[in-house]
Design a protein around this motif. Structure first.
Motif: not given
Lengths: 365, 395
Positions: A200, A203-205, A208, A216, B365, B368-369, B372
């Motif tokens: 996880f 995989a995300v930049p 973010t 959050m 969020v 968006t996640m 990706y």
């Protein structure tokens, strides 16, 4: 009895020797190489000349403001004028001795790590991962022992970049090791949790994740608990880097021959003891270059915190450039930051490259 | 840790020493811990959102967005929904990642090969490029190109003209726009047919060579076919594709396509940064093919160009593909830095403006996640399939 006496070798022909020989071999070996060398050499001279002239020879180094700058010449005045801001951000000038002490301690712990024979190296390393962060926090943040507190929103510049990178690495390495062990575990649930976690975050930049941490995270925490912006960024960076670190360490664990695991079991070692005493020391040694690469990318990634409003080195220079007085030196400003980052990253990559050569003992599995 | 059948019978082992029992207990504890963390996060989030008056759910996606976006590949205006802004951002992200991957691959392969050149000057230049660009943070490079280079371009009235058809200025680069008139579809169809015929020729030539050993020059024939056929069709149909050349009117250009400077800067930075990594990957892939392979191919009488194409490249690709995949993924993820200079990508539009306007952080969020995550997982899946196709086939 006639002894066979070979004549000494003849020297190579003059065209293969000396400067001219080198030129012939490396620049003019074939007709298309000659053309390429001449064209590239010509372009280099006509491009590089003016650039060097702009950046160094006719550049303005000292002065009071952009009024002292000349057109067609680089203007480095802002470095001299704003150096304190670039190094410490909004940290109060009269309290800057505190980060300075931490920085000296940091050098004392880190520099001996590059010399294998330095005395007390292990103890310094232990201090570096336990005492230094605590002491550094006490000194830089203040609020204890009568030191004036300085809010984290006033930290900035190169100091903040180094803090983010250092704390990020120290926190990410142990988490990464645990995750890597978990991913290689024989318990399906533990393995599943670790794989999901690692994949996880990979995989995300990062951006973010930083957004998530800053937007959050406050929602996730129980009411009344709140983290400041710097801590939130640190949590985001640590989660992100620990996933990458885990994959690097896993590479090392996989490279250890199965015989080592079996030998450890045969000697009656339990899981944790065999990992701690036999597997991990070997695995971590193999992956030191990989860890160094992760450190480099983490160091480069710290610049992203400016997007969530922290003033690291790049952020400090950027805010200087948005000041109307310094607007005209944008190219110089970015080149200055680029040089700072480049020196560190290039140094690290050279070091890891040399280490790789030194550790390459030739019996790869 | 292990459940060997050679272990003593269960009766003689205390339950806390039995590896099976211990492993089960650990796993149950892990599940409980994860569940507890998840539950408390969920509860905290609900309480916090309730106390801050944040609404939940995905209903906001249908309400009107009311903000403009500088660049959109699909039709968009301010009255459209927040859901639409998501697709606008996604399309822009995919555009910049796709173009970036293409350019970075081209530049990376060229530099990687030049790095191995026996010309000292060229090899050193390639090395200097690699070492400079990969050791400088990408965000800094984006800022440099955007503010220090593209930001100093002249205003539209003093544009730099490139052959009187394209113009470079502060607001981007204005290119002529193709206008497809009636009959242009036929040119496209001819092109597709030419590609299909070339593929068929390649297959046939390969089969014939395997069967009889006779060689057929596939490359020149198919190149002539793919380039020639559409050109002949184009003129035979009376030039059905026109060009809308931009012209200065007032303070800005009319007509043509404008590529906004944000896209230019982002693309430049992503390409040059990623290409420096790809170049190193290509170099290590090529030197991983042992010299004996080149010599053996030469001994078999293959000319140098076919040695490269038939012997070296296929073997080098095996080494190159896996790290290349992760560079493609990195480029896609790095394209999210667009938000720093205001290129309207997914993060900038959806996680930026839309989030600020609706305040529904958790949903946005998460979406968006998820995007990706999907992109990353699907690229790595496609690359795994390709990797399996070129992997060493043991016989």
């Amino acid at each position: 009895m006639a002894v066979h006496q070979p004549l000494p070798d003849l020297p190579p022909p003059p065209s293969e020797r000396g400067l001219w020989g080198w030129f012939r071999q490396n620049l003019f070996s074939t007709w298309y190489n000659s053309i390429a060398s001449l064209v590239v050499g010509y372009l280099l001279i006509i491009w590089l000349g003016p650039v060097i002239n702009w950046a160094l020879i006719s550049a303005v180094w000292t002065g009071e403001g952009t009024d002292d700058c000349r057109p067609g010449a680089a203007c480095w005045i802002f470095i001299q004028q704003r150096l304190g801001f670039f190094l410490y951000g909004f940290y109060p000038a009269e309290l800057r001795w505190r980060p300075n002490i931490v920085f000296v301690l940091f050098l004392i712990t880190v520099v001996p790590q590059f010399f294998p024979r330095a005395p007390g190296r292990k103890w310094l390393a232990l201090f570096g991962i336990t005492g230094l962060p605590v002491l550094g926090f006490v000194l830089i943040n203040g609020g204890f022992f009568g030191l004036d507190p300085v809010a984290t929103s006033r930290w900035g510049g190169l100091m903040l970049t180094l803090i983010l990178a250092y704390v990020g690495i120290i926190a990410a390495l142990p988490i990464g090791v645990v995750l890597a062990l978990g991913r290689r575990s024989e318990m399906p649930v533990i393995r599943g949790i670790c794989v999901t976690f690692i994949e996880f975050w990979r995989a995300v930049p990062l951006i973010t994740i930083l957004f998530m941490a800053s937007v959050m995270l406050p929602l996730f925490l129980p009411q009344g608990v709140s983290f400041d912006k710097l801590l939130r960024a640190l949590i985001g960076i640590t989660l992100f880097q620990s996933a990458y670190m885990a994959e690097v360490v896993r590479g090392g664990l996989q490279a250890i021959p199965k015989g080592q695991y079996e030998a450890a079991q045969a000697l009656g070692f339990g899981y944790w003891r065999s990992m701690r005493l036999i597997i991990l020391p070997q695995a971590l040694k193999i992956v030191i270059p990989g860890i160094a690469n992760t450190v480099i990318s983490l160091f480069k990634d710290t610049t992203l915190v400016l997007i969530i409003g922290l003033f690291d080195l790049l952020g400090a220079v950027r805010s200087t450039l948005s000041d109307p007085a310094w607007r005209s030196v944008a190219a110089e400003g970015y080149l200055f930051v680029a040089l700072c980052f480049w020196i560190f990253c290039f140094g690290m990559s050279r070091y890891s490259h040399n280490l790789e050569k030194k550790l390459d003992t030739g019996h790869k599995t | 840790m292990n459940s060997d059948p050679s272990l003593p019978p269960k009766s003689s082992v205390k339950p806390w020493n039995d590896p099976r029992v211990r492993s089960a207990v650990f796993q149950i504890l892990a599940i409980l811990a994860v569940a507890w963390v998840g539950y408390s996060l969920f509860q905290n989030t609900l309480t916090n959102m309730a106390s801050r008056g944040i609404s939940t759910g995905f209903g906001f996606l249908d309400s009107s967005a009311g903000f403009g976006i500088v660049m959109s590949l699909i039709e968009y205006n301010e009255s459209m929904s927040y859901g639409r802004t998501f697709f606008v951002g996604l399309a822009n992200t995919l555009l910049v990642s796709g173009l970036g991957i293409i350019f970075a691959t081209i530049v990376g392969f060229i530099v990687g090969v030049l790095r191995l050149s026996n010309n000292w000057l060229i090899a050193r230049l390639a090395l200097a490029y690699i070492e400079i660009f990969r050791n400088i943070p990408l965000l800094l490079q984006i800022f440099f190109w955007y503010f220090a280079v593209l930001g100093t371009l002249p205003s539209p009235r003093q544009s730099v003209s490139i052959g009187e058809v394209a113009f470079l200025n502060l607001r981007g680069i204005v290119l002529p726009k193709p206008i497809f008139e009636a009959g242009s579809g036929a040119v496209g169809i001819v092109l597709i047919i030419a590609i299909i015929i070339s593929l068929a020729i390649a297959r046939w030539a390969k089969r014939r060579q395997a069967a009889t050993g006779q060689f057929f020059p596939v490359l020149p024939v198919s190149a002539a076919l793919i380039l020639g056929a559409p050109i002949i069709a184009y003129f035979a149909l009376g030039s059905p594709i026109g060009w809308d050349v931009p012209a200065l009117s007032g303070f800005n250009f009319r007509g043509g396509i404008t590529v906004i400077p944000e896209l230019g800067a982002l693309l430049l930075a992503l390409t040059l940064y990623t290409a420096s990594f790809i170049a190193e990957i290509v170099r290590s892939g090529i030197i991983s093919v042992s010299r004996g392979q080149t010599e053996a191919a030469a001994a078999l009488g293959l000319p140098p160009r076919r040695v490269l194409r038939l012997v070296i490249v296929p073997q080098a690709l095996r080494v190159i593909i896996p790290p290349l995949t992760s560079q493609y993924l990195n480029l896609t993820k790095n394209s999210s830095l667009a938000t720093a200079i205001g290129y309207p990508d997914l993060v900038n539009v959806f996680m930026g403006t839309t989030l600020n306007q609706t305040g529904q952080a958790v949903e946005i969020v998460a979406i968006t996640m998820a995007v990706y995550l999907t992109i990353s997982l699907s690229i790595s899946m496609l690359m795994n399939i390709y990797n399996r196709a070129v992997a060493l086939k043991e016989r």
